[in-house]
Design an enzyme around this catalytic site. Structure first.
Site, mmCIF file in Angstrom:
data_model
loop_
_atom_site.group_PDB
_atom_site.id
_atom_site.type_symbol
_atom_site.label_atom_id
_atom_site.label_comp_id
_atom_site.label_asym_id
_atom_site.label_seq_id
_atom_site.Cartn_x
_atom_site.Cartn_y
_atom_site.Cartn_z
ATOM 1 N N HIS A 176 -3.079 0.163 -3.787
ATOM 2 C CA HIS A 176 -3.132 -1.047 -2.962
ATOM 3 C C HIS A 176 -3.038 -2.215 -3.921
ATOM 4 C CE1 HIS A 176 -4.298 1.450 0.386
ATOM 5 N NE2 HIS A 176 -5.212 2.015 -0.394
ATOM 6 N N SER A 186 0.863 -1.187 0.000
ATOM 7 C CA SER A 186 0.000 0.000 0.000
ATOM 8 C C SER A 186 0.888 1.222 0.000
ATOM 9 C CB SER A 186 -0.890 0.040 1.241
ATOM 10 O OG SER A 186 -1.937 -0.886 1.159
ATOM 11 N N GLU A 229 -1.218 18.821 -5.872
ATOM 12 C CA GLU A 229 -2.475 18.735 -6.614
ATOM 13 C C GLU A 229 -3.458 17.732 -6.007
ATOM 14 O OE1 GLU A 229 0.598 18.284 -7.782
ATOM 15 O OE2 GLU A 229 1.001 19.945 -9.151
ATOM 16 N N SER A 230 -3.153 17.131 -4.876
ATOM 17 C CA SER A 230 -3.961 16.203 -4.070
ATOM 18 C C SER A 230 -3.217 14.885 -3.741
ATOM 19 C CB SER A 230 -5.346 15.918 -4.641
ATOM 20 O OG SER A 230 -6.159 17.061 -4.546
ATOM 21 N N CYS A 288 -5.922 18.265 -8.885
ATOM 22 C CA CYS A 288 -6.660 19.526 -8.982
ATOM 23 C C CYS A 288 -5.927 20.465 -9.929
ATOM 24 C CB CYS A 288 -6.770 20.177 -7.610
ATOM 25 S SG CYS A 288 -7.681 19.170 -6.434
#
Lengths: 148, 148
Positions: A83, A70, A77-78, A98
């Protein structure tokens, strides 16, 4: 305190209709040796972020025992997240960006090759839908704006 | 190498139809002071994970300048992520969990109170759809399985 400029509301174009694009991707029939290699997974996710023009801020990756990786990369930008289920040749990936600079679909195409995925699908949702008149956030539920 | 047991395929019930539930939540009309406080955001996201029974593995949170917080918690059951736009009173949150133990909707309800959100919406997608006969992953695109 960080000095990195956020991709806040002021960075969005005035004619933008949403704050971000969230691509949820499923990669099937992948190379299981890749999916179970945390160094490779971190490298590919990092390269995917750079490939689509993102600015990397923080990373954390974790190898489970006996198998499965993971990981998350926070970008200006986020974020990108992954996973893996090596036993199934399957990886679930999120590519949330974003602004206009960074195209999550570029990262999607890049990762499909890295994972040796023979088949993959994505759905794109728009997040933070903006009201066109006063640029406030519209209080509406999601819809899938693109899908393959 | 980590010794934490992953929530791999073997942990899913044999009659499960998907590997994980991914709740994408939008919180509107939140308390902007909360959304711009990285310590509070980290605390609330951590508590939300514990509240719904998740096992926390790694965390990374980042405060942007002049405002906005991004953060991710990797859990054994997948991940929680948040991005805040304090200037809009808006937060985009992901609650991705696998297995039966951990209910992302519990975390959603918990966070709505923590953020002082006057209105919120979620959409739930199932990830890693399983074929009932041989328990392989079906190669199908997403659909929104629940929404408010």
């Amino acid at each position: 305190m960080a000095v990195t400029t956020p991709l806040g509301f002021s960075d969005c174009k005035k004619n933008a209709t949403y704050l971000g694009r969230h691509v949820l991707a499923e990669f099937f029939e992948c190379d299981s040796n890749v999916l179970n290699n945390p160094k490779l997974i971190e490298r590919y996710m990092t390269d995917a972020a750079l490939e689509c023009g993102a600015t990397i801020v923080e990373k954390c990756f974790h190898m489970f025992s006996p198998y499965g990786v993971s990981g998350v990369i926070i970008i200006s930008e986020s974020h990108f997240a992954i996973h893996t289920w090596p036993e199934l040749g399957y990886a679930a990936v999120d590519l949330f960006t974003c602004g206009e600079k960074c195209d999550p679909r570029v990262a999607y195409d890049f990762l499909k090759k890295c994972f040796g995925s023979k088949n993959a699908s994505f759905s794109q949702l728009n997040r933070g839908i903006l009201d066109g008149k006063d640029l406030s956030v519209e209080q509406t539920p999601f819809y899938i704006s693109a899908q393959n």
